[in-house]
Design a protein around this motif. Structure first.
Motif, PDB file in Angstrom:
ATOM      1  N   LEU A 198       0.833  -1.198   0.000  1.00 13.14           N
ATOM      2  CA  LEU A 198       0.000   0.000   0.000  1.00 13.14           C
ATOM      3  C   LEU A 198       0.867   1.247   0.000  1.00 13.14           C
ATOM      4  O   LEU A 198       1.866   1.314   0.728  1.00 13.14           O
ATOM      5  N   LEU A 199       0.472   2.228  -0.781  1.00 15.99           N
ATOM      6  CA  LEU A 199       1.071   3.554  -0.725  1.00 15.99           C
ATOM      7  C   LEU A 199      -0.060   4.545  -0.540  1.00 15.99           C
ATOM      8  O   LEU A 199      -0.993   4.597  -1.345  1.00 15.99           O
ATOM      9  N   GLY A 200       0.010   5.345   0.528  1.00 17.29           N
ATOM     10  CA  GLY A 200      -0.994   6.372   0.771  1.00 17.29           C
ATOM     11  C   GLY A 200      -0.342   7.723   0.961  1.00 17.29           C
ATOM     12  O   GLY A 200       0.777   7.809   1.464  1.00 17.29           O
ATOM     13  N   PHE A 201      -1.036   8.759   0.548  1.00 13.89           N
ATOM     14  CA  PHE A 201      -0.524  10.106   0.790  1.00 13.89           C
ATOM     15  C   PHE A 201      -1.675  11.085   0.913  1.00 13.89           C
ATOM     16  O   PHE A 201      -2.777  10.850   0.425  1.00 13.89           O
ATOM     17  N   ASP A 202      -1.396  12.198   1.596  1.00 16.13           N
ATOM     18  CA  ASP A 202      -2.400  13.235   1.823  1.00 16.13           C
ATOM     19  C   ASP A 202      -1.664  14.542   2.049  1.00 16.13           C
ATOM     20  O   ASP A 202      -0.525  14.542   2.544  1.00 16.13           O
ATOM     21  N   ILE A 203      -2.288  15.656   1.709  1.00 16.16           N
ATOM     22  CA  ILE A 203      -1.643  16.947   1.922  1.00 16.16           C
ATOM     23  C   ILE A 203      -1.734  17.391   3.376  1.00 16.16           C
ATOM     24  O   ILE A 203      -1.003  18.280   3.808  1.00 16.16           O
ATOM     25  N   ASP A 204      -2.636  16.756   4.145  1.00 16.22           N
ATOM     26  CA  ASP A 204      -2.854  17.146   5.538  1.00 16.22           C
ATOM     27  C   ASP A 204      -1.967  16.309   6.463  1.00 16.22           C
ATOM     28  O   ASP A 204      -2.018  15.082   6.444  1.00 16.22           O
ATOM     29  N   GLU A 205      -1.171  16.979   7.282  1.00  8.51           N
ATOM     30  CA  GLU A 205      -0.234  16.288   8.166  1.00  8.51           C
ATOM     31  C   GLU A 205      -0.947  15.348   9.126  1.00  8.51           C
ATOM     32  O   GLU A 205      -0.502  14.223   9.386  1.00  8.51           O
ATOM     33  N   TRP A 206      -2.075  15.814   9.655  1.00  7.76           N
ATOM     34  CA  TRP A 206      -2.751  14.989  10.651  1.00  7.76           C
ATOM     35  C   TRP A 206      -3.424  13.781  10.013  1.00  7.76           C
ATOM     36  O   TRP A 206      -3.541  12.724  10.626  1.00  7.76           O
ATOM     37  N   ALA A 207      -3.858  13.903   8.771  1.00  6.29           N
ATOM     38  CA  ALA A 207      -4.410  12.755   8.055  1.00  6.29           C
ATOM     39  C   ALA A 207      -3.348  11.675   7.910  1.00  6.29           C
ATOM     40  O   ALA A 207      -3.622  10.483   8.077  1.00  6.29           O
ATOM     41  N   VAL A 208      -2.128  12.095   7.625  1.00  6.18           N
ATOM     42  CA  VAL A 208      -1.021  11.141   7.496  1.00  6.18           C
ATOM     43  C   VAL A 208      -0.775  10.449   8.834  1.00  6.18           C
ATOM     44  O   VAL A 208      -0.626   9.215   8.904  1.00  6.18           O
ATOM     45  N   GLU A 209      -0.737  11.224   9.908  1.00  2.00           N
ATOM     46  CA  GLU A 209      -0.547  10.642  11.241  1.00  2.00           C
ATOM     47  C   GLU A 209      -1.665   9.655  11.569  1.00  2.00           C
ATOM     48  O   GLU A 209      -1.426   8.570  12.109  1.00  2.00           O
ATOM     49  N   ASN A 210      -2.893  10.039  11.235  1.00  2.00           N
ATOM     50  CA  ASN A 210      -4.048   9.194  11.530  1.00  2.00           C
ATOM     51  C   ASN A 210      -4.000   7.901  10.718  1.00  2.00           C
ATOM     52  O   ASN A 210      -4.326   6.820  11.217  1.00  2.00           O
ATOM     53  N   THR A 211      -3.587   7.998   9.454  1.00  2.00           N
ATOM     54  CA  THR A 211      -3.468   6.806   8.608  1.00  2.00           C
ATOM     55  C   THR A 211      -2.448   5.831   9.184  1.00  2.00           C
ATOM     56  O   THR A 211      -2.707   4.620   9.276  1.00  2.00           O
ATOM     57  N   VAL A 212      -1.301   6.338   9.569  1.00  2.00           N
ATOM     58  CA  VAL A 212      -0.260   5.473  10.159  1.00  2.00           C
ATOM     59  C   VAL A 212      -0.796   4.786  11.412  1.00  2.00           C
ATOM     60  O   VAL A 212      -0.614   3.579  11.618  1.00  2.00           O
ATOM     61  N   GLU A 213      -1.483   5.554  12.246  1.00  2.00           N
ATOM     62  CA  GLU A 213      -2.057   5.012  13.476  1.00  2.00           C
ATOM     63  C   GLU A 213      -3.087   3.926  13.174  1.00  2.00           C
ATOM     64  O   GLU A 213      -3.109   2.859  13.808  1.00  2.00           O
ATOM     65  N   ASN A 214      -3.934   4.177  12.183  1.00  2.00           N
ATOM     66  CA  ASN A 214      -4.958   3.199  11.826  1.00  2.00           C
ATOM     67  C   ASN A 214      -4.366   1.945  11.192  1.00  2.00           C
ATOM     68  O   ASN A 214      -4.866   0.839  11.409  1.00  2.00           O
ATOM     69  N   PHE A 215      -3.311   2.102  10.410  1.00  2.00           N
ATOM     70  CA  PHE A 215      -2.617   0.930   9.868  1.00  2.00           C
ATOM     71  C   PHE A 215      -2.115   0.045  11.013  1.00  2.00           C
ATOM     72  O   PHE A 215      -2.246  -1.184  10.978  1.00  2.00           O
ATOM     73  N   GLU A 216      -1.543   0.683  12.009  1.00  2.00           N
ATOM     74  CA  GLU A 216      -0.995  -0.080  13.141  1.00  2.00           C
ATOM     75  C   GLU A 216      -2.097  -0.771  13.926  1.00  2.00           C
ATOM     76  O   GLU A 216      -1.954  -1.928  14.330  1.00  2.00           O
ATOM     77  N   MET A 217      -3.217  -0.085  14.148  1.00  2.00           N
ATOM     78  CA  MET A 217      -4.330  -0.675  14.893  1.00  2.00           C
ATOM     79  C   MET A 217      -4.889  -1.904  14.196  1.00  2.00           C
ATOM     80  O   MET A 217      -5.342  -2.857  14.833  1.00  2.00           O
ATOM     81  N   ASN A 218      -4.875  -1.888  12.855  1.00  2.00           N
ATOM     82  CA  ASN A 218      -5.440  -2.991  12.088  1.00  2.00           C
ATOM     83  C   ASN A 218      -4.432  -4.097  11.801  1.00  2.00           C
ATOM     84  O   ASN A 218      -4.773  -5.086  11.155  1.00  2.00           O
ATOM     85  N   GLU A 219      -3.202  -3.916  12.276  1.00  2.00           N
ATOM     86  CA  GLU A 219      -2.166  -4.952  12.175  1.00  2.00           C
ATOM     87  C   GLU A 219      -2.060  -5.500  10.751  1.00  2.00           C
ATOM     88  O   GLU A 219      -2.135  -6.709  10.517  1.00  2.00           O
ATOM     89  N   LEU A 220      -1.871  -4.604   9.804  1.00  2.00           N
ATOM     90  CA  LEU A 220      -1.809  -5.005   8.408  1.00  2.00           C
ATOM     91  C   LEU A 220      -0.558  -5.842   8.143  1.00  2.00           C
ATOM     92  O   LEU A 220       0.525  -5.537   8.616  1.00  2.00           O
ATOM     93  N   SER A 221      -0.737  -6.882   7.358  1.00  2.00           N
ATOM     94  CA  SER A 221       0.380  -7.801   7.096  1.00  2.00           C
ATOM     95  C   SER A 221       1.144  -7.433   5.831  1.00  2.00           C
ATOM     96  O   SER A 221       2.214  -7.983   5.567  1.00  2.00           O
ATOM     97  N   CYS A 222       0.608  -6.514   5.017  1.00  2.00           N
ATOM     98  CA  CYS A 222       1.287  -6.141   3.772  1.00  2.00           C
ATOM     99  C   CYS A 222       2.229  -4.961   4.007  1.00  2.00           C
ATOM    100  O   CYS A 222       2.195  -4.302   5.052  1.00  2.00           O
ATOM    101  N   GLY A 223       3.066  -4.670   3.024  1.00  2.00           N
ATOM    102  CA  GLY A 223       3.974  -3.535   3.117  1.00  2.00           C
ATOM    103  C   GLY A 223       3.211  -2.226   2.973  1.00  2.00           C
ATOM    104  O   GLY A 223       2.298  -2.126   2.141  1.00  2.00           O
ATOM    105  N   THR A 224       3.547  -1.231   3.776  1.00  2.00           N
ATOM    106  CA  THR A 224       2.837   0.052   3.741  1.00  2.00           C
ATOM    107  C   THR A 224       3.816   1.219   3.726  1.00  2.00           C
ATOM    108  O   THR A 224       4.899   1.142   4.314  1.00  2.00           O
ATOM    109  N   GLU A 225       3.421   2.284   3.050  1.00  2.00           N
ATOM    110  CA  GLU A 225       4.167   3.536   3.082  1.00  2.00           C
ATOM    111  C   GLU A 225       3.173   4.678   3.023  1.00  2.00           C
ATOM    112  O   GLU A 225       2.232   4.645   2.211  1.00  2.00           O
TER     113      GLU A 225
END
Length: 276
Positions: free
Chosen positions: A165-192
């Protein structure tokens, strides 16, 4: 960055219309209630005159009371969590916060930290994109999430079998929230995840699937860029625009060599799936 909370007391029949209109002038998140609607926008993007003009346009048809206040960043979670309820997409997907219990009847259980990022599932376009994802092959694909918001679309992509997965957003807090949500969901694939735009994605990177839930103007300006990153046979899901704008979006995509695979609408919002 602080947010502005706009509180509109209005008949429920007008809430959907006002959400659509407010979305066009930059509002990111909405909470409906029996009394009306609360809408949220970054403080720097708030245009009081534009909101007043919008409300005045509908006062001939219904009674509307308008008020707003600034929310400091530290208070966003507290305000949002007061109204956040789980979202169900069909009978397969349920989006919930950690303070809600899981429901085993749903195949895909997605966790979000309900901050003031766009894409917690309450907006019609998030629902539309996720519903479209259920019918698309994700297994083994690299997927790009344009304007990722909470990362909820990427999380579903991972649960549907995406390899990276590759995700991006212009909003800093959206990026922080995405990283946090990825961690909560314990994703097994590669993420950036990064803060930026499609122009910051290296030109040699290609994807089997691209998710772009943004807005009409950005889509029209950037569809050719998404196409450049899309592998032959890959799919592109776009949403964030009204049904009335669908023809323009489809025309732009067709001009760039994409073909229409399917489309859907929900409460005046539209979603289209293209294939390269």
């Amino acid at each position: 960055m602080n947010y502005i909370e706009v509180d509109l007391l209005v008949e429920p029949d007008f809430s959907e219309i006002l959400m659509a209109e407010l979305g066009e002038i930059g509002f990111e998140s909405f909470v409906e209630s029996g009394d009306g609607l609360k809408a949220y926008i970054q403080e720097d993007d708030f245009d009081e005159h534009a909101v007043q003009e919008l409300v005045a346009k509908y006062r001939d048809f219904t009674s509307i009371t308008l008020s707003w206040k600034s929310l400091e960043r530290k208070n966003w979670n507290e305000e949002w969590e007061k109204s956040y309820e789980p979202i169900e997409v069909g009978d397969q997907i349920r989006i919930r916060a950690t303070f809600h219990l899981p429901d085993p009847k749903f195949k895909y259980d997605l966790l979000v930290q309900p901050k003031m990022s766009f894409g917690t599932g309450h907006h019609e376009t998030t629902w539309l994109v996720m519903n479209a994802q259920l019918d698309l092959v994700h297994q083994g694909l690299s997927v790009m999430d344009v304007g990722c918001g909470t990362g909820i679309l990427s999380i579903l992509a991972a649960k549907l079998g995406a390899a990276s997965l590759l995700g991006f957003d212009i909003d800093e807090w959206a990026v922080e929230n995405t990283v946090e949500n990825f961690e909560m969901n314990e994703l097994s694939c590669g993420t950036e995840v990064f803060q930026g735009t499609i122009d910051d994605v290296p030109g040699i990177w290609t994807f089997g699937g691209i998710l772009a839930n943004i807005n009409r103007n950005i889509l029209l300006a950037e569809i050719h860029k998404y196409n450049a990153h899309l592998e032959p046979g890959g799919w592109l899901v776009v949403s964030g625009f009204y049904e009335t704008d669908q023809a323009d979006i489809e025309h732009c995509a067709l001009q760039n060599g994409l073909k229409i695979r399917r489309s859907d609408t929900r409460n005046q919002w539209a979603c289209v799936v293209f294939e390269k």
